[in-house]
Scaffold this motif. Sequence first.
Motif, short mmCIF file in Angstrom:
data_model
loop_
_atom_site.label_atom_id
_atom_site.label_comp_id
_atom_site.label_asym_id
_atom_site.label_seq_id
_atom_site.Cartn_x
_atom_site.Cartn_y
_atom_site.Cartn_z
N TYR A 67 -6.09 6.25 3.15
CA TYR A 67 -5.74 5.30 4.24
C TYR A 67 -4.53 5.15 4.66
O TYR A 67 -4.18 4.76 5.61
N ALA A 68 -3.48 5.65 3.79
CA ALA A 68 -2.11 5.22 3.97
C ALA A 68 -1.55 6.46 5.13
O ALA A 68 -0.72 5.48 5.90
N CYS A 69 -2.28 7.30 5.71
CA CYS A 69 -1.90 8.37 6.46
C CYS A 69 -2.43 7.64 7.89
O CYS A 69 -2.03 8.20 8.82
N THR A 70 -3.26 6.56 7.83
CA THR A 70 -3.63 6.10 9.15
C THR A 70 -2.75 5.12 9.60
O THR A 70 -2.78 4.38 10.72
N SER A 71 -1.86 4.61 8.91
CA SER A 71 -0.67 3.56 9.24
C SER A 71 0.78 4.23 9.36
O SER A 71 1.47 3.79 10.30
N ASP A 77 -0.29 5.64 -1.44
CA ASP A 77 0.13 4.08 -1.60
C ASP A 77 0.77 4.15 -2.95
O ASP A 77 -0.23 3.95 -4.14
N CYS A 104 -6.73 13.34 8.73
CA CYS A 104 -5.27 13.46 8.41
C CYS A 104 -5.20 15.06 7.89
O CYS A 104 -4.04 15.50 8.17
N VAL A 113 -0.57 9.44 11.34
CA VAL A 113 0.41 8.77 12.20
C VAL A 113 1.67 8.85 11.58
O VAL A 113 2.06 8.93 10.21
N ARG A 153 -10.62 5.82 10.40
CA ARG A 153 -9.95 4.63 9.77
C ARG A 153 -11.10 3.79 9.00
O ARG A 153 -10.77 2.69 8.68
#
Length: 368
Positions: A67-71, A77, A104, A113, A153
């Motif tokens: 999930y860190a790469c989606t923000s 993290d 990602c 992102v 996501r």
Amino acid sequence: MGGVRRWWAALLLVLVVATSCGSASPSSGVAPVQNGPLAVSVAGNRLVDQHGRTVVPRGVNRSGTQYACTSGPGTFDGPTDQPAIDAMRSWEISAVRVSLNEQCWLGINGLPVGGDAGGYRRAVTDFVNRLTASGLVVIVDLHWNAPGTQQARGQQKMPDRDHAPAFWQSVATTFAPNRAVLFDVYNEPWPATEDVTQPASDVAWACVRDGGNCPGVGFTAAGSQELVNAVRSTGAVNPILVGGPQFAGVLDKWLTYRPDDPRHQLVASIHIYGPPPNETACTPKACWDATIAPVAKVVPVVIGEMGNMDCRSSLVDPLMDWADQHGIGYLAWGWVTSDCASEPALISNYNGTPTPYGAAVRRHLAKQ
């Protein structure tokens, strides 16, 4: 994570190499330093190292890379440097499960992102290499995905045929030379809309294996068979973990619906969480005896995720004891510092300070 926990999911395994200098019992301790790079394979119903010594997975899930790469920007993290790895090792773990984001890794649909696929892949690969260089076994899993142009996501009900085979061809090509890496083809399949307190239907089991147009799944799914095929098409011989339906929560029909692997390197994976009301399908010990133990007599079994949803240890304590008795590995969720009331977080900071739930897991690992 997913399943009954998917409402907060938007949030490596450490295989404890259980051996002695000769043959090993399932509950024996951490193996000595390997002679040369560790190579894990399936032999009958056991995972073994390159010397034929039994390997039993006991460790943690290192969340964040899904999930860190989606923000963005960033891949992780929390820290993943050598001191962070040493903190995990201080818990006497020997394997880490690392959760990946399909898009990602592939660099599609605007992910990652603030970065690109090359940067994400390098960061993940470097982390995995640091883990295995530290003597740890790593399981990489497809955790977050999405079909078509939809961004990944969150976790979907099934892997998508649009991108998942390409993901596994690339991941397998990357890690094939590292025989300390295992592949978990999909985190938690949950086709159809079934009561997780009831046995999964044959329709659900067939969907997990064969993919296609599955009830309750709004896109064309990729089944475990085609993902195994994607891995093997690269020449990779690494063991492959395969779960069942109901959020990877059942194994009762795993032997009937397992995919074919020409390398005979399959591992059955199950996820177990509790206590009620946030339990998964196979939480009672009677289910472990009736449905998991028989599978473990045929192929290796790994509890890919486990956890107490109340930050205590009423489930994981007896589960770890039972798994030790049956030579079954287990990977606790999760090496994250989130609120323990929201998910079973093992630690309160990345130096390894345990939560109350984490303290129970750490005590048990120390006894092995």
